[in-house]
Design an enzyme around this catalytic site. Structure first.
Site, PDB file in Angstrom:
ATOM      1  N   CYS A  63       0.668  -1.165   0.396  1.00 17.93           N
ATOM      2  CA  CYS A  63       0.034  -0.088  -0.410  1.00 17.93           C
ATOM      3  C   CYS A  63       1.336   1.517   0.236  1.00 17.93           C
ATOM      4  O   CYS A  63       0.403   2.301  -0.234  1.00 17.93           O
ATOM      5  CB  CYS A  63      -1.056  -0.120   0.941  1.00 17.93           C
ATOM      6  SG  CYS A  63      -0.239  -0.176   2.346  1.00 17.93           S
ATOM      7  N   HIS A 366      -1.692   1.340   7.530  1.00 26.34           N
ATOM      8  CA  HIS A 366      -2.160   1.256   6.280  1.00 26.34           C
ATOM      9  C   HIS A 366      -2.251   2.944   5.370  1.00 26.34           C
ATOM     10  O   HIS A 366      -2.222   3.240   6.365  1.00 26.34           O
ATOM     11  CB  HIS A 366      -3.568   0.782   5.879  1.00 26.34           C
ATOM     12  CG  HIS A 366      -3.930   0.448   4.992  1.00 26.34           C
ATOM     13  ND1 HIS A 366      -3.544  -0.308   3.562  1.00 26.34           N
ATOM     14  CD2 HIS A 366      -4.926   0.842   4.318  1.00 26.34           C
ATOM     15  CE1 HIS A 366      -4.205   0.023   2.957  1.00 26.34           C
ATOM     16  NE2 HIS A 366      -5.003   0.561   2.554  1.00 26.34           N
TER      17      HIS A 366
END
Length: 420
Positions: A63, A366
Site C-alpha cells: 500500500c 496502512h
C-alpha cells in the site's frame, strides 16, 4: 492513420500505440483511444465508458507503493512526461526492441524503472473497473532497491525518495541510448533559467520537484557567516513540539497546528546544540552557532513531508497530531530568500495529492492517498477508488502533501475569490 493534413499536423507530436487484435489506437497525450475513419479522413474518439479512476492491487503490504504511485499519477507535470513516451517495442532504429534506459546505479541493463513506471501510469485513468497489478514495476523495484525487497510494510516517504532518485539517475544516465557524462555525486548546478541540476543534468524529476535551499550558519563567537545552497526534491517538516501535547478528555483543545506553523518551524532561526557544533574556519575549531534556512528557488511541484515518526529509546512512535493544510492558495512568499524579486502569483500553490498513514507505527498500519483529477477528489485505497468531498480531504491527517504551482489564471481566480 488516415487523417486530414491539418489534423495530422496538429497531432504529430502525440505518441500512440495500436492493439493489433482490435486495431484500436491509444494516444498517450490525450489519454484516450482513437479510431481510424478512412472515409472521413479524420481521427475520431471511441465511444468509451465514463472516465473512472483505476485502483492498484496490493501485492502484499505494498500500500505504501500504491499510495505514492496514485499521487504521482495526479501530478500532470510529472505523469504526462512518462505517458508521452513511446512504448519500448515502438522505438525505431538501432534501439528497436531494446531498452533505451538502463539502471546505471546497479549496472543492470535488463530492467528499466522508467519503462515500468510508464506502463503503470498509462494503465491508470483509462476507465477500467478492474484494478491494475503493478507486479512488473514491483519486480524492478526489488531488483534495484534492495531495502524494499520482501513483503513487510515500508515507509511511503522513504519509498518516494528512493523512487525519484533512481528515476533521476536512470534518466540522466542515458539520452537516446547514449550514456551521459559522469560528474561527482551530489553536484548541484543552477542553469541560466534557474533550473536545478543534480549531477549536472536536468531531468523531469529535478525539473518538476527540484528546488534550492540556502543554508545560513553563523558562528556565535566571531560572527563568521557561512552560506551554502542545497538542492531539494521535498521538504521534511517537524510538527512543533507544543502541538504534540496530548490533552485529557476533560481539557479544552489547544490551538490547531497549521502547515504554516510547520513551515515556520523549518525556516526559523535555531541555535545548534552541543552535538552539532559548527566548524568555524576563522576560529579554527567547533563553536556554538545558529542556523537558518531560506528557500532560494521554489519547485513547480512542492512536496512537503510531515515528520510523523520519531525514535524513542526502543521504538519508533507516531505523532498523530492533526495539521491543517489549505486546498488552494498555499502562499510560500514569506519563506523565500528574495521575495521582492518574485511575482506574488508565482508563490501560490494548490493541493494535488495527499498520502495518509493509518495506524500507530511506521512498520505497521496502512497507506491510502487522495488525488485531485479534473476538479474532483478521489480516495485511493489499493484496489478501491471512491469519490470524496473537499471537506473529507481537508480533515485527513496528512503524511505527504503534493502542491502544484498555480497558473496565472488560477491565481487570478483565487484572488477574486478571496475578495468576494
Amino acid at each position: 492513420i488516415g487523417q486530414s493534413k491539418p489534423e495530422k499536423e496538429k497531432l504529430q507530436q502525440h505518441s500512440v500505440c495500436m492493439d493489433c487484435s482490435s486495431y484500436s489506437t491509444f494516444c498517450y497525450r490525450c489519454d484516450d483511444f482513437v479510431v481510424n475513419d478512412t472515409k472521413m479522413g479524420l481521427v475520431q474518439r471511441d465511444v468509451s465508458p465514463a472516465l473512472c479512476a483505476t485502483g492498484l492491487r496490493n501485492l502484499g503490504n505494498t500500500c505504501f507503493m500504491n499510495a505514492i504511485l496514485q499521487s504521482l499519477s495526479n501530478i500532470p507535470q510529472f505523469s504526462c512526461y512518462f505517458k508521452d513516451m513511446p512504448a519500448m517495442a515502438l522505438r525505431s532504429g538501432k534501439t528497436a526492441g531494446r531498452r533505451m534506459y538502463h539502471t546505471r546505479s546497479q549496472g543492470d541493463s535488463s530492467v528499466s524503472l522508467v519503462e515500468e513506471l510508464r506502463k503503470t501510469l498509462c494503465s491508470l485513468w483509462q476507465g477500467s473497473q478492474t484494478a491494475f497489478s503493478p507486479d512488473a514495476l514491483f519486480y524492478v523495484i526489488w531488483k534495484i532497491m534492495p531495502s524494499f525487497r520482501g513483503y513487510q510494510q515500508q515507509d511511503a516517504h522513504e519509498f518516494l525518495r528512493y523512487l525519484l532518485d533512481h528515476l533521476h539517475r536512470e534518466l540522466q544516465g542515458s539520452r537516446n541510448g547514449v550514456p551521459g557524462p559522469s560528474l561527482p555525486p551530489d553536484t548541484t548546478i543552477l542553469t541560466s533559467d534557474g533550473k536545478c541540476c543534480i549531477n549536472g543534468i536536468v531531468t523531469v524529476v529535478t525539473s518538476v520537484f527540484g528546488g534550492v535551499l540556502q543554508n545560513e550558519v553563523n558562528c556565535l563567537i566571531c560572527g563568521t557567516e557561512s552560506k551554502k545552497f542545497d538542492p531539494f526534491l521535498d521538504l521534511s517538516l517537524d510538527i512543533p513540539s507544543w502541538f504534540r501535547v496530548k490533552r485529557a478528555k476533560d481539557q479544552e483543545p489547544g490551538p490547531a497546528c497549521t502547515l504554516h506553523d510547520c513551515l515556520s518551524s523549518f525556516t526559523d532561526l535555531e541555535e545548534l546544540d552541543e552535538t552539532e557544533l559548527y566548524m568555524c574556519h576563522k576560529c579554527k575549531k567547533r563553536q556554538k552557532s545558529t542556523k537558518k534556512f531560506w528557500i532560494q528557488k521554489l519547485p513547480k511541484v512542492l512536496c512537503l513531508h510531515l515528520k510523523r515518526f520519531h525514535w524513542t529509546a526502543f521504538l519508533r512512535n507516531k505523532v498523530d497530531t492533526y495539521v491543517e493544510f489549505p486546498l488552494h492558495g498555499l502562499d510560500m512568499r514569506c519563506y523565500l530568500l528574495e521575495p521582492e524579486s518574485i511575482l506574488p502569483e508565482s508563490c501560490l500553490y494548490d493541493l494535488a495529492a495527499v498520502v495518509v498513514h493509518h495506524g500507530s507505527g511506521v512498520g505497521s498500519g496502512h497507506y491510502t492517498a487522495y488525488g485531485l483529477h479534473e476538479g474532483q477528489w478521489y480516495h485511493f485505497n489499493d484496489s478501491t477508488v471512491t469519490l470524496v468531498s473537499d471537506e473529507t480531504v481537508s480533515k485527513a491527517k496528512a503524511y505527504v502533501l503534493f502542491y502544484t504551482e498555480q497558473t496565472v489564471q488560477e491565481s487570478t481566480d483565487s484572488e477574486l475569490g478571496s475578495r468576494l
